[in-house]
Every structure is written in structure tokens, then in C-alpha cells.
Design an enzyme around this catalytic site. Sequence first.
Site, PDB file in Angstrom:
ATOM      1  N   CYS A   1      -6.996   7.606 -10.898  1.00 45.61           N
ATOM      2  CA  CYS A   1      -5.910   7.208  -9.973  1.00 45.61           C
ATOM      3  C   CYS A   1      -6.241   5.855  -9.353  1.00 45.61           C
ATOM      4  O   CYS A   1      -5.383   4.969  -9.246  1.00 45.61           O
ATOM      5  CB  CYS A   1      -5.752   8.225  -8.846  1.00 45.61           C
TER       6      CYS A   1
ATOM      7  N   GLU B   1     -10.164   0.922  -2.158  1.00 42.36           N
ATOM      8  CA  GLU B   1     -10.082   0.944  -3.626  1.00 42.36           C
ATOM      9  C   GLU B   1     -11.339   0.346  -4.250  1.00 42.36           C
ATOM     10  O   GLU B   1     -11.286  -0.354  -5.258  1.00 42.36           O
ATOM     11  CB  GLU B   1      -8.865   0.150  -4.110  1.00 42.36           C
TER      12      GLU B   1
ATOM     13  N   SER C   1       0.842  -1.213   0.000  1.00 39.69           N
ATOM     14  CA  SER C   1       0.000   0.000   0.000  1.00 39.69           C
ATOM     15  C   SER C   1       0.873   1.257   0.000  1.00 39.69           C
ATOM     16  O   SER C   1       0.544   2.238  -0.675  1.00 39.69           O
ATOM     17  CB  SER C   1      -0.900   0.047   1.240  1.00 39.69           C
TER      18      SER C   1
END
Length: 394
Positions: free
Chosen positions: A248, A373, A101
Site C-alpha cells: 500500500c 511514507e 494526502s
Amino acid sequence: MSETSTQKPDPFDFLGLDTLLSDEEILLRDTVRDFVDKEIKPNVAEWWDEGVIPHEDLARKFGELGMLGMHLEGYGCAGTSAMSYGLASLELEAGDSGIRSFVSVQGSLAMFPIWKFGSEEQKETWLPRMAKGEVIGCFGLTEPDSGSDPASMRTNARRDGVDWIINGSKMWITNGSIADVAIVWAKTDDGIRGFIVPTDTPGFSARDIKKKASLRASVTSELAFDDMRVPDEFALPGVASMRGPLSCLNEARFGIAFGAMGAARDCYETALRYSQEREQFNQPIGSFQLTQKKLVEMMVSVQRGSLVALHLGRRKDEGTLSPEQVSFGKFDNVRNALDVARTARSILGGNGITLEYPVFRHMANLETVITYEGTNEIHTLVMGQAITGLNAFA
Ligand SMILES: Cc1cc2nc3c(=O)[nH]c(=O)nc-3n(C[C@H](O)[C@H](O)[C@H](O)COP(=O)(O)OP(=O)(O)OC[C@H]3O[C@@H](n4cnc5c(N)ncnc54)[C@H](O)[C@@H]3O)c2cc1C
């Protein structure tokens, strides 16, 4: 017709997936694997237990290895293929999802928006130092009342002469309190804009979220912006809609499709070795049919998910990968990795609940990975919409 090979499959690469990689990709993969074996695996259980990471040291080492923003071209970035970025993510997550991460947030969530939507001056100012690990970035999208539906954000930026005044807060921000710069997404009269905010800007504050039972070798923070004044040069000029943050996330999710298979592989390999050494009823537990079934299910999951990741990697490099296909990879690989981790934990018996082995740590981490996410429910809806043409989000 060619004959079937008599060579026995490798238990750690049953389908021979390495043959799908180029020599260059294998070299990069092995370099990262070696780094993880030496620098991450011996230490990460302790970091996880204490809820800390040596972020400055790691950032510098990742910078030296060229892993920060590695798939971006120019500005001191390595400019590797997407496949190489995926393979690096996989190896890092075989160490720990929190460590992967750290690298994903820096490269895909903090550097990517500057690279994609920034001005030339913004790129020159930030990217070379971020690629070296001298500057750590974070990505502020999620808010306390705005998670799966980020478009409902309340953080807002209003013009005041030549400046912007930003008010609001962000929640669950990886690297938030250790970041030198934050990409802050805010509502404006022109749409959703991104701002590159140095974290020493007056009005910016960060507070860590403590008592996490997952992703403990990673800093997670709450950010607050109190009449934070920033000049117009801090605003990303290239986007004014949800396309900014979503593009992104798409980059980072691609890395997660690979990364989850790293965590799963580490669980499978740990369980396989354990099952060959641990004896009960005077036999290795790996000799029992029920254990073999578990091992085979895990091996098949890891191989299948890795194959999906490699396929996505090739498509991304060809320029044919859609966000819905990224959702496929994130959705299926993370849920399967979680199943593998739970199964591996059962094979380790009591030892499976300790931090002496990596399995429980991976299992707990993957609860975050399946949530951030885009949760698996959200990716289900993305794919549901793609196949039915019907929007079921609200
Ligand atoms: C450790 C960690 C690190 C993170 N790092 C970052 C970061 O760096 N930057 C950042 O911006 N964010 C970050 N996040 C935030 C993360 O992306 C959010 O947690 C995630 O998007 C889910 O939002 P939420 O937690 O508010 O859950 P909610 O959106 O409240 O969802 C709760 C539940 O409802 C379900 N749900 C919601 N809407 C629907 C629907 N329409 N249909 C069906 N089910 C639905 C969800 O799937 C979930 O099961 C991080 C989170 C964690 C845990």
C-alpha cells in the site's frame, strides 16, 4: 540533422514536458488543475490556519471527479493509468499536501488493500461507496513506539471463536477521526494481518493530534483499540505479512513523487511572479543576479523532478517499476521540493512568512511529506541496500 529550435522556452514548462503526455493525460491533468484553482487554492490557507478541512464536501466532489481510487479497476473506480493518478496527485499537491494526502490515503492506503487483498464480498461492500466519497477510510500502521520499523508493532489480534479481538493503538493516522472505516494492521499468530474495521465498532476510539505546525489542512489522529471484537469477515484474506502494508505504501509513495513536484511548482511560480513585480533599488528583484540564480535553481529542480516522476509513471504503467525506484522518486523529489520551497520563501522576503502566499504553507507541509511514507533516511537505506547488496537497517 535537424536544427535547434528558435522558440523560447516556456518559463512554466522549460523543457516542454507537456509533449511527453498524451491528449487524454493533459485533459485529466487540466481538469484537476482547474478544480484545484477553483475549489482549493482560494480556501486552503484559511483551512490550514484553522486546522480544518471540509472533508464531507471534498470527499463528495473528489468522488464526482472520479479521483478516489482512480487507478483501481472495477467496483466503481475510474481505472485510469498510474500516470494519470500521478498527474492528479501533482495537481492536488500544487494546492496543498494535506489535500493530496486526503486523496492518497483514501485511494492508495484504504481502498488499495481492499482491492488487492480483500474478498469479493469485501470489495463489493466497500469500494463503490469509497470511490463515491460516501465512505472515508484511513490506514493504521504507525504506532507510538513503532514508526520507521513498523514490523515492531504491538497492536495484536487474537482469535476468539469465530471472531478476532484486537488490542493496541496507532499514531499519526491521517483522516483517523473522520473515517468511517479503518484499515488496521495487527500482529496475529499467522503473521501481520489487515482488518477492515468500521469506526463505530465498540472498542474503537480516535483522538485528534492538535497543535500541528505542518499538514494543518488534514486531520491526523491517534487510534485506540480496546478489546475490539471483529468477525473473521473483516480480516483481509489475501495477505499475512508486512508485504500487505508495504505494498500500500508503495502505491502512495509513487503518488508523492509526483505530488511533491506540485508543491514545488507552486512555490517556483509564486516566486517567479513575485520577483517580476516586487521592486527594490528601483528594479524588479528578479533583475538581480542572485535572485535569478535562485529562480533558475528552482526551475531546474521542478523540471528535473517532474521528469523523474513522468519516467516512474511510464514504468509503472508498463509494469517495470520496482519499490526501490519508487524510493528514488520519493526521496529525491521531496528533498528537492523542500529546497525549492525554502528558496522561494527567501525571494518573498517578509511576505514569505505569511499565509497570504502559499510558500510557507507548502514548506511546512513538506516537513511532513519528507517524514511520512518512509523518512528520507529509510529511503536512503532502501536504495543503499539495492546498490550494495548490504542491509544497513539495523
Ligand atoms: C502528518 C502525518 C500523517 C501521517 N499519516 C499516517 C497514516 O495515515 N498512517 C500511518 O500508518 N502513519 C502515518 N504517519 C506516520 C509516519 O509514516 C511516521 O511518522 C514515519 O514513518 C516515521 O516514524 P516516526 O515518526 O515514529 O519516526 P522514527 O521512526 O522514530 O524516526 C525518527 C528519526 O530516526 C530516523 N531513523 C529511524 N530508523 C533509522 C535507521 N535504521 N537508520 C537511520 N535513521 C533512522 C528516521 O529517519 C527519523 O529521522 C503520518 C505522519 C505524519 C507526521
